[in-house]
Scaffold this motif. Structure first.
Motif, PDB file in Angstrom:
ATOM      1  N   GLY A 280       0.830  -1.198   0.000  1.00 55.65           N
ATOM      2  CA  GLY A 280       0.000   0.000   0.000  1.00 55.65           C
ATOM      3  C   GLY A 280       0.859   1.239   0.000  1.00 55.65           C
ATOM      4  O   GLY A 280       1.736   1.403  -0.842  1.00 55.65           O
ATOM      5  N   LYS A 281       0.624   2.110   0.972  1.00 55.95           N
ATOM      6  CA  LYS A 281       1.415   3.337   1.112  1.00 55.95           C
ATOM      7  C   LYS A 281       2.390   3.248   2.278  1.00 55.95           C
ATOM      8  O   LYS A 281       2.748   4.255   2.890  1.00 55.95           O
ATOM      9  N   MET A 282       2.818   2.030   2.597  1.00 51.68           N
ATOM     10  CA  MET A 282       3.812   1.814   3.648  1.00 51.68           C
ATOM     11  C   MET A 282       5.113   1.327   3.027  1.00 51.68           C
ATOM     12  O   MET A 282       5.114   0.433   2.173  1.00 51.68           O
ATOM     13  N   PHE A 283       6.218   1.926   3.466  1.00 50.90           N
ATOM     14  CA  PHE A 283       7.526   1.367   3.165  1.00 50.90           C
ATOM     15  C   PHE A 283       8.082   0.839   4.476  1.00 50.90           C
ATOM     16  O   PHE A 283       8.362   1.608   5.401  1.00 50.90           O
ATOM     17  N   PHE A 284       8.207  -0.487   4.558  1.00 49.55           N
ATOM     18  CA  PHE A 284       8.721  -1.113   5.773  1.00 49.55           C
ATOM     19  C   PHE A 284      10.236  -1.243   5.635  1.00 49.55           C
ATOM     20  O   PHE A 284      10.733  -2.164   4.982  1.00 49.55           O
ATOM     21  N   GLY A 285      10.960  -0.319   6.228  1.00 51.77           N
ATOM     22  CA  GLY A 285      12.409  -0.339   6.132  1.00 51.77           C
ATOM     23  C   GLY A 285      12.992  -1.529   6.864  1.00 51.77           C
ATOM     24  O   GLY A 285      12.664  -1.761   8.027  1.00 51.77           O
ATOM     25  N   GLU A 286      13.862  -2.265   6.190  1.00 53.61           N
ATOM     26  CA  GLU A 286      14.460  -3.451   6.807  1.00 53.61           C
ATOM     27  C   GLU A 286      15.920  -3.237   7.178  1.00 53.61           C
ATOM     28  O   GLU A 286      16.341  -3.553   8.269  1.00 53.61           O
ATOM     29  N   SER A 287      16.697  -2.710   6.261  1.00 52.70           N
ATOM     30  CA  SER A 287      18.110  -2.503   6.569  1.00 52.70           C
ATOM     31  C   SER A 287      18.712  -1.514   5.579  1.00 52.70           C
ATOM     32  O   SER A 287      18.198  -1.349   4.470  1.00 52.70           O
ATOM     33  N   MET A 288      19.773  -0.860   6.005  1.00 57.50           N
ATOM     34  CA  MET A 288      20.506   0.018   5.101  1.00 57.50           C
ATOM     35  C   MET A 288      21.990  -0.173   5.356  1.00 57.50           C
ATOM     36  O   MET A 288      22.400  -0.687   6.397  1.00 57.50           O
TER      37      MET A 288
ATOM     38  N   PHE B  11       0.281   3.647  15.732  1.00 58.05           N
ATOM     39  CA  PHE B  11       0.921   3.043  14.563  1.00 58.05           C
ATOM     40  C   PHE B  11       0.008   2.020  13.907  1.00 58.05           C
ATOM     41  O   PHE B  11      -0.147   2.006  12.673  1.00 58.05           O
ATOM     42  N   LEU B  12      -0.597   1.149  14.693  1.00 59.23           N
ATOM     43  CA  LEU B  12      -1.457   0.103  14.135  1.00 59.23           C
ATOM     44  C   LEU B  12      -2.681   0.693  13.446  1.00 59.23           C
ATOM     45  O   LEU B  12      -3.151   0.159  12.427  1.00 59.23           O
ATOM     46  N   LYS B  13      -3.175   1.794  13.972  1.00 56.11           N
ATOM     47  CA  LYS B  13      -4.325   2.461  13.341  1.00 56.11           C
ATOM     48  C   LYS B  13      -3.925   3.037  11.989  1.00 56.11           C
ATOM     49  O   LYS B  13      -4.635   2.866  10.984  1.00 56.11           O
ATOM     50  N   ILE B  14      -2.787   3.724  11.942  1.00 57.66           N
ATOM     51  CA  ILE B  14      -2.295   4.301  10.688  1.00 57.66           C
ATOM     52  C   ILE B  14      -1.944   3.196   9.700  1.00 57.66           C
ATOM     53  O   ILE B  14      -2.230   3.286   8.508  1.00 57.66           O
ATOM     54  N   LEU B  15      -1.325   2.135  10.217  1.00 54.47           N
ATOM     55  CA  LEU B  15      -0.889   1.016   9.384  1.00 54.47           C
ATOM     56  C   LEU B  15      -2.049   0.413   8.613  1.00 54.47           C
ATOM     57  O   LEU B  15      -1.947   0.157   7.401  1.00 54.47           O
ATOM     58  N   ASP B  16      -3.149   0.183   9.271  1.00 54.87           N
ATOM     59  CA  ASP B  16      -4.311  -0.434   8.628  1.00 54.87           C
ATOM     60  C   ASP B  16      -4.796   0.416   7.459  1.00 54.87           C
ATOM     61  O   ASP B  16      -5.080  -0.093   6.375  1.00 54.87           O
ATOM     62  N   GLU B  17      -4.853   1.714   7.673  1.00 56.55           N
ATOM     63  CA  GLU B  17      -5.309   2.638   6.629  1.00 56.55           C
ATOM     64  C   GLU B  17      -4.327   2.683   5.463  1.00 56.55           C
ATOM     65  O   GLU B  17      -4.724   2.610   4.291  1.00 56.55           O
ATOM     66  N   LYS B  18      -3.036   2.775   5.758  1.00 55.85           N
ATOM     67  CA  LYS B  18      -2.015   2.895   4.709  1.00 55.85           C
ATOM     68  C   LYS B  18      -1.914   1.615   3.876  1.00 55.85           C
ATOM     69  O   LYS B  18      -1.762   1.678   2.657  1.00 55.85           O
ATOM     70  N   CYS B  19      -1.962   0.456   4.525  1.00 54.11           N
ATOM     71  CA  CYS B  19      -1.803  -0.804   3.806  1.00 54.11           C
ATOM     72  C   CYS B  19      -2.967  -1.078   2.858  1.00 54.11           C
ATOM     73  O   CYS B  19      -2.808  -1.791   1.867  1.00 54.11           O
ATOM     74  N   GLN B  20      -4.121  -0.517   3.157  1.00 48.37           N
ATOM     75  CA  GLN B  20      -5.287  -0.733   2.314  1.00 48.37           C
ATOM     76  C   GLN B  20      -5.397   0.294   1.185  1.00 48.37           C
ATOM     77  O   GLN B  20      -6.293   0.184   0.341  1.00 48.37           O
ATOM     78  N   SER B  21      -4.492   1.266   1.164  1.00 52.32           N
ATOM     79  CA  SER B  21      -4.521   2.308   0.132  1.00 52.32           C
ATOM     80  C   SER B  21      -3.582   1.939  -1.012  1.00 52.32           C
ATOM     81  O   SER B  21      -2.486   1.430  -0.772  1.00 52.32           O
TER      82      SER B  21
END
Length: 209
Positions: free
Chosen positions: A132-140, A188-198
Motif C-alpha cells: 500500500g502506502k507503507m515502506f517497511f524499512g528493513e536494513s541500510m 501506529f497500528l491504526k495508521i498502518l491499517d489505513e495505509k496498507c489498504q490504500s
C-alpha cells in the motif's frame, strides 16, 4: 490480532516461529509485526514505534552538496544490496534463509531496493517492503561517506508525493536526526491499517526515478 498486539510486550518478542515463510511475512507486516533474528524467528511489534514521514525528512545544509555524489538506482540489484547489508555487519540477523525469502518477495514485487553506486560499484542503499502506502524499512548500508543518509533522503523525496509512511521499526539517534519520531503502538497500528489498504499511487517503484 489487534487486541493481542496492543497487550503484547513493549520491548520483547511477541512470539517465535521456527522459520520464515513468504506468505506469513506479508501478513505479519500488515499486522504490525516484523522479524528480528532467525532460528527461531523473533517477531516484534515494539511500543513505541519509530516512523518517518517523507515530507518531514531533515536535510542538513552541508548534506545538500552531497546529494548527487552517487548514482541512484531502484531495484537494480536487490540481491547484491541485501547481501551487502549482511556482510557489512559483524553480527547480522540476515542469514541465507532471510536473503532467500526476501529475494523471492522482491521477485514478486513486494521487496524493493534503493541502491547507491560510485563508478558502477555498489556503495550503499536501503531495502524494505512496500505494501500500500507503507515502506517497511528493513536494513541500510553505507560503505562511503554519507551513503546511508543520502539513501534515506532520496527515498523520502521519491515517496513524499504519494503520502507514504516509512516504518523505521526501532528508534535510534541517527534516524531521529533525519526526522524520524516515535509514536505509540496503538497509533501506529491504526495508521498502518489505513495505509496498507490504500493503493501506492504508482505502477512501479523502479520507475519513480
Amino acid at each position: 490480532m489487534l487486541n493481542e498486539l496492543l497487550n503484547a510486550p513493549k520491548d520483547a518478542p511477541v512470539f517465535l516461529s521456527p522459520k520464515l515463510e513468504e506468505e506469513f511475512v506479508l501478513k505479519a507486516y500488515t499486522a504490525g509485526l516484523f522479524p528480528w533474528t532467525t532460528k527461531p524467528v523473533n517477531w516484534w511489534c515494539p511500543d513505541p514505534r519509530c516512523v518517518l514521514e517523507p515530507h518531514q525528512i531533515h536535510i542538513q545544509k552541508n548534506m545538500r552538496k552531497s546529494l548527487n555524489l552517487y548514482e541512484i538506482r531502484l531495484d537494480f540489484d536487490f540481491l547484491a544490496l541485501i547481501t551487502l547489508c549482511k556482510n557489512a555487519r559483524i553480527r547480522s540477523w540476515i542469514d541465507e534463509e532471510f536473503i532467500e525469502i526476501y529475494h523471492n518477495l522482491f521477485k514478486k514485487g513486494y521487496a524493493h531496493s534503493l541502491e547507491l553506486y560510485e563508478k558502477n560499484e555498489l556503495v550503499g542503499g536501503i531495502y524494505g517492503l512496500i505494501i500500500g502506502k507503507m515502506f517497511f524499512g528493513e536494513s541500510m548500508v553505507s560503505l562511503k561517506k554519507n551513503a546511508s543518509k543520502i539513501a534515506i533522503i532520496k527515498l523520502c523525496e521519491l515517496l513524499a508525493p504519494y503520502d507514504f509512511l516509512i516504518d523505521c521499526q526501532v528508534h535510534n539517534q541517527h534516524l531521529e536526526f533525519m526526522g524520524a519520531k516515535n509514536i505509540s503502538r496503538k497509533d501506529f497500528l491504526k495508521i498502518l491499517d489505513e495505509k496498507c489498504q490504500s493503493p501506492s499511487g504508482f505502477k512501479s517503484f523502479k520507475d519513480l526515478l
